[in-house]
Scaffold this motif. Structure first.
Motif, PDB file in Angstrom:
ATOM      1  N   GLY A  10      53.662  51.744  32.411  1.00  0.00           N
ATOM      2  CA  GLY A  10      52.836  50.562  32.202  1.00  0.00           C
ATOM      3  C   GLY A  10      52.294  50.519  30.782  1.00  0.00           C
ATOM      4  O   GLY A  10      51.671  51.479  30.320  1.00  0.00           O
ATOM      5  N   PRO A  13      46.560  47.612  28.764  1.00  0.00           N
ATOM      6  CA  PRO A  13      45.499  48.310  28.025  1.00  0.00           C
ATOM      7  C   PRO A  13      45.307  49.764  28.468  1.00  0.00           C
ATOM      8  O   PRO A  13      45.004  50.624  27.638  1.00  0.00           O
ATOM      9  CB  PRO A  13      44.250  47.484  28.299  1.00  0.00           C
ATOM     10  N   ALA A  14      45.528  50.054  29.751  1.00  0.00           N
ATOM     11  CA  ALA A  14      45.355  51.432  30.219  1.00  0.00           C
ATOM     12  C   ALA A  14      46.430  52.336  29.623  1.00  0.00           C
ATOM     13  O   ALA A  14      46.123  53.384  29.026  1.00  0.00           O
ATOM     14  CB  ALA A  14      45.410  51.474  31.748  1.00  0.00           C
ATOM     15  N   GLU A  34      57.539  49.947  29.979  1.00  0.00           N
ATOM     16  CA  GLU A  34      56.935  48.666  30.357  1.00  0.00           C
ATOM     17  C   GLU A  34      58.015  47.722  30.897  1.00  0.00           C
ATOM     18  O   GLU A  34      59.049  47.539  30.274  1.00  0.00           O
ATOM     19  CB  GLU A  34      56.219  48.055  29.142  1.00  0.00           C
ATOM     20  N   ARG A  35      57.739  47.113  32.054  1.00  0.00           N
ATOM     21  CA  ARG A  35      58.758  46.253  32.665  1.00  0.00           C
ATOM     22  C   ARG A  35      58.800  44.856  32.053  1.00  0.00           C
ATOM     23  O   ARG A  35      59.780  44.141  32.164  1.00  0.00           O
ATOM     24  CB  ARG A  35      58.536  46.161  34.178  1.00  0.00           C
ATOM     25  N   GLY A  41      50.152  43.971  28.829  1.00  0.00           N
ATOM     26  CA  GLY A  41      49.799  43.792  30.245  1.00  0.00           C
ATOM     27  C   GLY A  41      49.183  42.435  30.533  1.00  0.00           C
ATOM     28  O   GLY A  41      49.487  41.427  29.872  1.00  0.00           O
ATOM     29  N   ILE A  42      48.287  42.402  31.496  1.00  0.00           N
ATOM     30  CA  ILE A  42      47.702  41.149  31.982  1.00  0.00           C
ATOM     31  C   ILE A  42      46.892  40.446  30.885  1.00  0.00           C
ATOM     32  O   ILE A  42      46.686  39.241  30.911  1.00  0.00           O
ATOM     33  CB  ILE A  42      46.839  41.403  33.258  1.00  0.00           C
ATOM     34  N   LEU A  43      46.444  41.229  29.876  1.00  0.00           N
ATOM     35  CA  LEU A  43      45.615  40.637  28.814  1.00  0.00           C
ATOM     36  C   LEU A  43      46.349  39.537  28.067  1.00  0.00           C
ATOM     37  O   LEU A  43      45.735  38.627  27.517  1.00  0.00           O
ATOM     38  CB  LEU A  43      45.166  41.708  27.809  1.00  0.00           C
ATOM     39  N   HIS A  48      41.046  33.568  27.286  1.00  0.00           N
ATOM     40  CA  HIS A  48      39.609  33.312  27.121  1.00  0.00           C
ATOM     41  C   HIS A  48      38.973  34.486  26.375  1.00  0.00           C
ATOM     42  O   HIS A  48      39.570  35.562  26.269  1.00  0.00           O
ATOM     43  CB  HIS A  48      38.952  33.141  28.495  1.00  0.00           C
ATOM     44  N   PHE A  51      36.313  39.759  25.907  1.00  0.00           N
ATOM     45  CA  PHE A  51      36.870  41.111  25.956  1.00  0.00           C
ATOM     46  C   PHE A  51      36.335  41.934  24.779  1.00  0.00           C
ATOM     47  O   PHE A  51      36.148  41.387  23.691  1.00  0.00           O
ATOM     48  CB  PHE A  51      38.405  41.064  25.860  1.00  0.00           C
ATOM     49  N   VAL A  86      60.180  51.140  36.102  1.00  0.00           N
ATOM     50  CA  VAL A  86      60.268  52.408  36.824  1.00  0.00           C
ATOM     51  C   VAL A  86      60.391  52.063  38.307  1.00  0.00           C
ATOM     52  O   VAL A  86      59.539  51.353  38.855  1.00  0.00           O
ATOM     53  CB  VAL A  86      59.015  53.283  36.578  1.00  0.00           C
ATOM     54  N   ASN A 295      43.645  49.636  36.192  1.00  0.00           N
ATOM     55  CA  ASN A 295      43.563  48.905  37.456  1.00  0.00           C
ATOM     56  C   ASN A 295      44.403  49.514  38.566  1.00  0.00           C
ATOM     57  O   ASN A 295      44.200  49.188  39.735  1.00  0.00           O
ATOM     58  CB  ASN A 295      43.964  47.440  37.242  1.00  0.00           C
ATOM     59  N   ASP A 301      36.308  45.093  36.325  1.00  0.00           N
ATOM     60  CA  ASP A 301      35.963  43.755  35.844  1.00  0.00           C
ATOM     61  C   ASP A 301      35.980  43.722  34.325  1.00  0.00           C
ATOM     62  O   ASP A 301      36.204  42.674  33.741  1.00  0.00           O
ATOM     63  CB  ASP A 301      34.613  43.273  36.382  1.00  0.00           C
ATOM     64  N   VAL A 303      37.558  45.265  30.722  1.00  0.00           N
ATOM     65  CA  VAL A 303      38.649  46.060  30.163  1.00  0.00           C
ATOM     66  C   VAL A 303      38.100  47.243  29.351  1.00  0.00           C
ATOM     67  O   VAL A 303      38.763  48.262  29.213  1.00  0.00           O
ATOM     68  CB  VAL A 303      39.598  45.162  29.340  1.00  0.00           C
TER      69      VAL A 303
HETATM   70  C1  LIG Z   1      42.442  36.728  35.101  1.00  0.00           C
HETATM   71  C2  LIG Z   1      41.761  37.939  34.564  1.00  0.00           C
HETATM   72  C3  LIG Z   1      40.653  37.786  33.782  1.00  0.00           C
HETATM   73  C4  LIG Z   1      40.010  38.891  33.228  1.00  0.00           C
HETATM   74  N1  LIG Z   1      38.926  38.682  32.415  1.00  0.00           N
HETATM   75  C5  LIG Z   1      38.360  39.737  31.791  1.00  0.00           C
HETATM   76  C6  LIG Z   1      37.298  39.525  30.821  1.00  0.00           C
HETATM   77  O1  LIG Z   1      36.867  38.404  30.575  1.00  0.00           O
HETATM   78  N2  LIG Z   1      36.793  40.604  30.179  1.00  0.00           N
HETATM   79  C7  LIG Z   1      37.271  41.865  30.444  1.00  0.00           C
HETATM   80  O2  LIG Z   1      36.792  42.828  29.823  1.00  0.00           O
HETATM   81  N3  LIG Z   1      38.267  42.097  31.372  1.00  0.00           N
HETATM   82  C8  LIG Z   1      38.817  41.072  32.038  1.00  0.00           C
HETATM   83  N4  LIG Z   1      39.845  41.279  32.945  1.00  0.00           N
HETATM   84  C9  LIG Z   1      40.180  42.658  33.326  1.00  0.00           C
HETATM   85  C10 LIG Z   1      41.199  43.337  32.435  1.00  0.00           C
HETATM   86  O3  LIG Z   1      42.106  42.409  31.937  1.00  0.00           O
HETATM   87  C11 LIG Z   1      41.944  44.373  33.246  1.00  0.00           C
HETATM   88  O4  LIG Z   1      40.974  45.232  33.775  1.00  0.00           O
HETATM   89  C12 LIG Z   1      42.959  45.191  32.402  1.00  0.00           C
HETATM   90  O5  LIG Z   1      43.935  44.352  31.854  1.00  0.00           O
HETATM   91  C13 LIG Z   1      43.663  46.266  33.258  1.00  0.00           C
HETATM   92  O6  LIG Z   1      44.546  47.003  32.444  1.00  0.00           O
HETATM   93  P1  LIG Z   1      45.753  47.845  33.069  1.00  0.00           P
HETATM   94  O7  LIG Z   1      46.504  48.379  31.887  1.00  0.00           O
HETATM   95  O8  LIG Z   1      45.252  48.781  34.068  1.00  0.00           O
HETATM   96  O9  LIG Z   1      46.645  46.794  33.855  1.00  0.00           O
HETATM   97  P2  LIG Z   1      47.601  45.630  33.353  1.00  0.00           P
HETATM   98  O10 LIG Z   1      47.023  44.902  32.207  1.00  0.00           O
HETATM   99  O11 LIG Z   1      47.945  44.858  34.559  1.00  0.00           O
HETATM  100  O12 LIG Z   1      48.894  46.415  32.844  1.00  0.00           O
HETATM  101  C14 LIG Z   1      49.787  47.088  33.708  1.00  0.00           C
HETATM  102  C15 LIG Z   1      51.169  47.059  33.092  1.00  0.00           C
HETATM  103  O13 LIG Z   1      52.037  47.891  33.851  1.00  0.00           O
HETATM  104  C16 LIG Z   1      53.310  47.264  33.913  1.00  0.00           C
HETATM  105  N5  LIG Z   1      54.013  47.814  35.079  1.00  0.00           N
HETATM  106  C17 LIG Z   1      53.629  47.772  36.390  1.00  0.00           C
HETATM  107  N6  LIG Z   1      54.515  48.392  37.178  1.00  0.00           N
HETATM  108  C18 LIG Z   1      55.498  48.854  36.364  1.00  0.00           C
HETATM  109  C19 LIG Z   1      56.692  49.581  36.603  1.00  0.00           C
HETATM  110  N7  LIG Z   1      57.062  49.962  37.832  1.00  0.00           N
HETATM  111  N8  LIG Z   1      57.484  49.896  35.540  1.00  0.00           N
HETATM  112  C20 LIG Z   1      57.119  49.507  34.276  1.00  0.00           C
HETATM  113  N9  LIG Z   1      55.994  48.815  34.002  1.00  0.00           N
HETATM  114  C21 LIG Z   1      55.187  48.500  35.026  1.00  0.00           C
HETATM  115  C22 LIG Z   1      52.966  45.783  34.043  1.00  0.00           C
HETATM  116  O14 LIG Z   1      54.041  44.970  33.659  1.00  0.00           O
HETATM  117  C23 LIG Z   1      51.778  45.667  33.095  1.00  0.00           C
HETATM  118  O15 LIG Z   1      52.156  45.342  31.778  1.00  0.00           O
HETATM  119  C24 LIG Z   1      40.492  40.189  33.502  1.00  0.00           C
HETATM  120  C25 LIG Z   1      41.611  40.347  34.324  1.00  0.00           C
HETATM  121  C26 LIG Z   1      42.245  39.239  34.851  1.00  0.00           C
HETATM  122  C27 LIG Z   1      43.464  39.437  35.726  1.00  0.00           C
END
Ligand SMILES: Cc1cc2nc3c(=O)[nH]c(=O)nc-3n(C[C@H](O)[C@H](O)[C@H](O)COP(=O)(O)OP(=O)(O)OC[C@H]3O[C@@H](n4cnc5c(N)ncnc54)[C@H](O)[C@@H]3O)c2cc1C
Length: 418
Positions: A10, A13-14, A34-35, A41-43, A48, A51, A86, A295, A301, A303
């Protein structure tokens, strides 16, 4: 088979923060997998602002926040592969990856960091009766359509669920010219951040209907309207309160589920409450050398908290590669009296230098209560909180002095008290 010191699944941000931390600890042989077709990621779809208030002391958009980490990954020359998913992992830390250039690829790593994020709960998981017409989307899918593809999913919108994604999308759809008729929430409180209720609903006069739910979906080919009803204290709809709202689009923002199918393949133990791995103070799961952050571990809530945790996970994975064993011993952290869960679930004081953050969420709203921490039967922390809500993740710090004071402690309990 390719060998690496650390494989990170993944590139959100994590994964990015964990990779940077591990590299800064002197581990060069890292791969981020990364897929998607880009890092971030979701960012990438969260255009908006709001962050990075804690990490950078400024308000960034999601893509800006992610870019700061992508730039560091590039500057540090940390390798990554995109469009690569993966599909399998085992306890020996052998990953099976699929992509269009290599076909199937096997990767063996000394340490693995799970950073796969989470996904949205779909309609099927909440059993709303009614027609299976077009016009029903998850809020995150709609966000991707609007912010990345430039396509509006509809004009007259009802949103079910008042978590942060639902709130953000209420404002986003309004700014793009749609009419958001209501945000409907089953619980008597919103599970979103207070600031999002004010900035996304109140500022645009969008009604928030608490203790309501969608009880029917009307429409043949395309959605024509939904019936909502008030619910009683057992969350059962009250018949005489039914109300028809004409609309062409229903957005579902009814919860996020950590993406842990892979984790279970590696026999990683998951929490029944968060759906994420049970980790210790070093973010190691029950499988030595497999760490988890972001996540996929528990839904965040903010990042900024993802970043802090992931730096710790990256540091731990780097130390593991250098020979440190974290083992599986430790003091259990138990969530009680309104506290739904804690992360970590176990701590080994020997692995804590100065202090440790215990993150938790409560299961209902509490006003003017105290968060207490007991070391066995001795209360060490008793802190007044004006408000505790399920939507806001809480943190409590345990420092080394506290841990040293109770060398034989078996259980640390985190609870809410009057
Ligand atoms: C709509 C929304 C609004 C938000 N608003 C805010 C805000 O205003 N302020 C704030 O601070 N936070 C906010 N957040 C929270 C913050 O965005 C998330 O907490 C953060 O992005 C989580 O990071 P992550 O890396 O764990 O997950 P993600 O950003 O989801 O990244 C996970 C990555 O893993 C990849 N992946 C998954 N499975 C596989 C696999 N099997 N093989 C290869 N790659 C894989 C995915 O494609 C993805 O790129 C918001 C979240 C959302 C959804």
């Amino acid at each position: 088979m390719k060998n690496y010191d650390i494989a990170i699944i993944g590139g959100g941000p994590a994964g990015l923060a964990a990779a940077i931390a591990a590299k800064e600890q002197g581990i060069d042989d890292i791969i981020i997998i990364e897929r998607d077709n880009c890092l971030g990621g979701i960012l990438n779809q969260c255009i908006h602002n709001g962050f990075g208030l804690h990490t950078f002391k400024e308000e960034l958009t999601g893509p800006e926040y992610a870019q700061r980490f992508i730039d560091q990954v590039n500057e540090l020359k940390i390798p990554y592969i995109l469009n690569s998913m993966v599909i399998d992992i085992n306890e020996e830390k052998i990953l099976t990856v699929v992509n269009s250039s290599d076909g199937l690829l096997e990767i063996k790593a000394k340490a693995v960091i799970l950073a796969m994020g989470c996904r949205e709960r779909p309609r099927g998981a909440i059993n709303i009766p009614g027609s299976r017409c077009a016009g029903i989307y998850s809020a995150g899918a709609a966000q991707k359509f609007v912010n990345i593809e430039g396509v509006m999913p509809g004009k007259e919108i009802v949103i079910l669920g008042s978590g942060d994604i639902g709130l953000i999308m209420a404002r986003r759809m309004t700014l793009e010219g749609a009419k958001v008729k209501a945000v409907v929430e089953l619980m008597p409180y919103s599970s979103g951040l207070k600031r999002n209720i004010v900035q996304c609903l109140d500022d645009f006069n969008i009604p928030l209907k608490l203790s309501h739910t969608v009880v029917d979906i009307k429409g043949k080919d395309r959605l024509e309207g939904v019936i909502i009803a008030k619910v009683d204290e057992n969350r059962k709809p009250i018949k005489e309160t039914e109300e028809y709202i004409p609309c062409d689009t229903l957005l579902l923002s009814v919860g996020l589920l950590p993406e842990n199918e892979l984790s279970t393949k590696a026999n990683v133990e998951l929490s029944g409450v968060t759906g994420g791995p049970q980790v210790n103070e070093s973010f190691q799961t029950n499988i030595d050398g497999i760490f988890a952050c972001g996540n996929v571990l528990h839904v965040h809530d903010l990042v900024d908290n993802v970043t802090i945790e992931s730096i710790n996970a990256g540091n731990s994975a780097a130390n593991y590669v250098k020979g440190k064993e974290y083992g599986q011993e430790g003091i259990d952290i138990v969530a009680e009296g309104g506290v739904r869960y804690t992360v970590p679930k176990k701590i080994n004081p020997d692995n804590i230098e100065k202090e440790i953050d215990i993150r938790f969420r409560v299961g209902e709203v509490f006003h003017d209560n105290y968060v207490s921490v007991y070391f066995d039967d001795s209360r060490e922390i008793y802190r007044k909180k004006r408000i505790l809500t399920p939507g806001e993740m809480e943190t409590i710090k345990l420092n080394k002095d506290m841990l040293n004071k109770y060398p034989h402690c078996k259980k640390i309990r985190v609870t809410v008290e009057k």
